[in-house]
Design a protein around this motif. Sequence first.
Motif, PDB file in Angstrom:
ATOM      1  N   ARG A 206       0.090   9.410  -5.082  1.00 46.55           N
ATOM      2  CA  ARG A 206       0.194  10.332  -3.953  1.00 46.55           C
ATOM      3  C   ARG A 206       1.340   9.928  -3.026  1.00 46.55           C
ATOM      4  NH1 ARG A 206      -3.987   9.911  -0.922  1.00 46.55           N
ATOM      5  NH2 ARG A 206      -5.415   8.570  -2.098  1.00 46.55           N
ATOM      6  N   ALA A 207       1.555   8.622  -2.879  1.00 48.06           N
ATOM      7  CA  ALA A 207       2.672   8.151  -2.060  1.00 48.06           C
ATOM      8  C   ALA A 207       4.001   8.540  -2.697  1.00 48.06           C
ATOM      9  CB  ALA A 207       2.592   6.635  -1.893  1.00 48.06           C
TER      10      ALA A 207
ATOM     11  N   ASP B 219       0.843  -1.191   0.000  1.00 49.75           N
ATOM     12  CA  ASP B 219       0.000   0.000   0.000  1.00 49.75           C
ATOM     13  C   ASP B 219       0.872   1.233   0.000  1.00 49.75           C
ATOM     14  OD1 ASP B 219       0.315   1.057   2.943  1.00 49.75           O
ATOM     15  OD2 ASP B 219      -0.043  -1.103   3.115  1.00 49.75           O
ATOM     16  N   GLY B 220       0.291   2.342  -0.422  1.00 46.88           N
ATOM     17  CA  GLY B 220       1.045   3.580  -0.543  1.00 46.88           C
ATOM     18  C   GLY B 220       1.542   4.131   0.776  1.00 46.88           C
ATOM     19  N   ALA B 221       0.758   3.956   1.837  1.00 52.30           N
ATOM     20  CA  ALA B 221       1.126   4.527   3.133  1.00 52.30           C
ATOM     21  C   ALA B 221       2.429   3.956   3.673  1.00 52.30           C
ATOM     22  CB  ALA B 221      -0.003   4.302   4.133  1.00 52.30           C
TER      23      ALA B 221
ATOM     24  N   THR C 233      -8.577   2.447  -2.259  1.00 52.26           N
ATOM     25  CA  THR C 233      -9.552   2.789  -3.300  1.00 52.26           C
ATOM     26  C   THR C 233      -9.094   2.384  -4.702  1.00 52.26           C
ATOM     27  OG1 THR C 233      -8.650   4.999  -3.738  1.00 52.26           O
ATOM     28  CG2 THR C 233     -10.247   4.804  -1.933  1.00 52.26           C
TER      29      THR C 233
ATOM     30  N   ARG D 114      -2.198   2.694  -8.868  1.00 51.54           N
ATOM     31  CA  ARG D 114      -3.457   2.339  -8.193  1.00 51.54           C
ATOM     32  C   ARG D 114      -3.203   1.292  -7.122  1.00 51.54           C
ATOM     33  NH1 ARG D 114      -8.130   2.229 -12.931  1.00 51.54           N
ATOM     34  NH2 ARG D 114      -7.668   4.303 -13.777  1.00 51.54           N
TER      35      ARG D 114
ATOM     36  N   GLU E 155      -3.588   6.202  -5.010  1.00 50.81           N
ATOM     37  CA  GLU E 155      -2.812   6.127  -3.768  1.00 50.81           C
ATOM     38  C   GLU E 155      -1.313   6.025  -4.017  1.00 50.81           C
ATOM     39  OE1 GLU E 155      -6.901   4.867  -2.483  1.00 50.81           O
ATOM     40  OE2 GLU E 155      -5.604   4.525  -4.207  1.00 50.81           O
TER      41      GLU E 155
END
Length: 217
Positions: A65-66, A33-35, A58, A54, A62
């Motif tokens: 943005r990461a 995941d991006g986080a 969602t 992606r 993501e």
Amino acid sequence: MRVVIAEDSVLLREGVARLLADDGIETAATVGDGASLLPAIESTGADLAIVDVRMPPTHTDEGLRAALEVRAARPGFPVLVLSQYVEERYAGELLGPAMGYLLKERVADVADFLDAVRQVAAGRTVIDPEVVAQLLSRQRRGAPLDSLSPREREVLALMAEGRSNAAIAARLAVTEGAVEKHISGIFQKLHLEPAPDDHRRVLAVLAYLGTASTRLT
């Protein structure tokens, strides 16, 4: 070189890691995941990130943005973004030194993919040829780069490096006003007229990258 891979598909994630390993590139960490991207980079001291656009939760942007979060926290950190489809709205965000944007299908072209990884790590910009083609096809006419003056070509080359007008002015020892005039001339000669859905600076740079030796072929 040590790489962090941010990709929610385990199959693709492991496949990319294997391709990198076969070329002597170490995968320092993989995240789904991006986080988790920035913490993984900071904890491993990685040299480059390969990121899917992606990702959960969602599956929209993501990953992008990461990637931008990483660049904000660590300016100039090399990031290669992968996408399943040509997503034109991201092109402007992904232009600049040590940035790359490839379609996932490019991974199957092992030599091209590994070349892109090394080019981005070396600080260059790599944009997938299909992305370039689709963006440039939106222009009503061609982009006659040969009509640019030597100074306009210098300005366009610096734009392709992701430099601001102020940075270009400092590099060329001219005023920002002079840079703006050169950019206006570039837009005019490349027939890039103002349009609400087009980013003229992006299109001009893509036209340049389409003929630059650093692009994928």
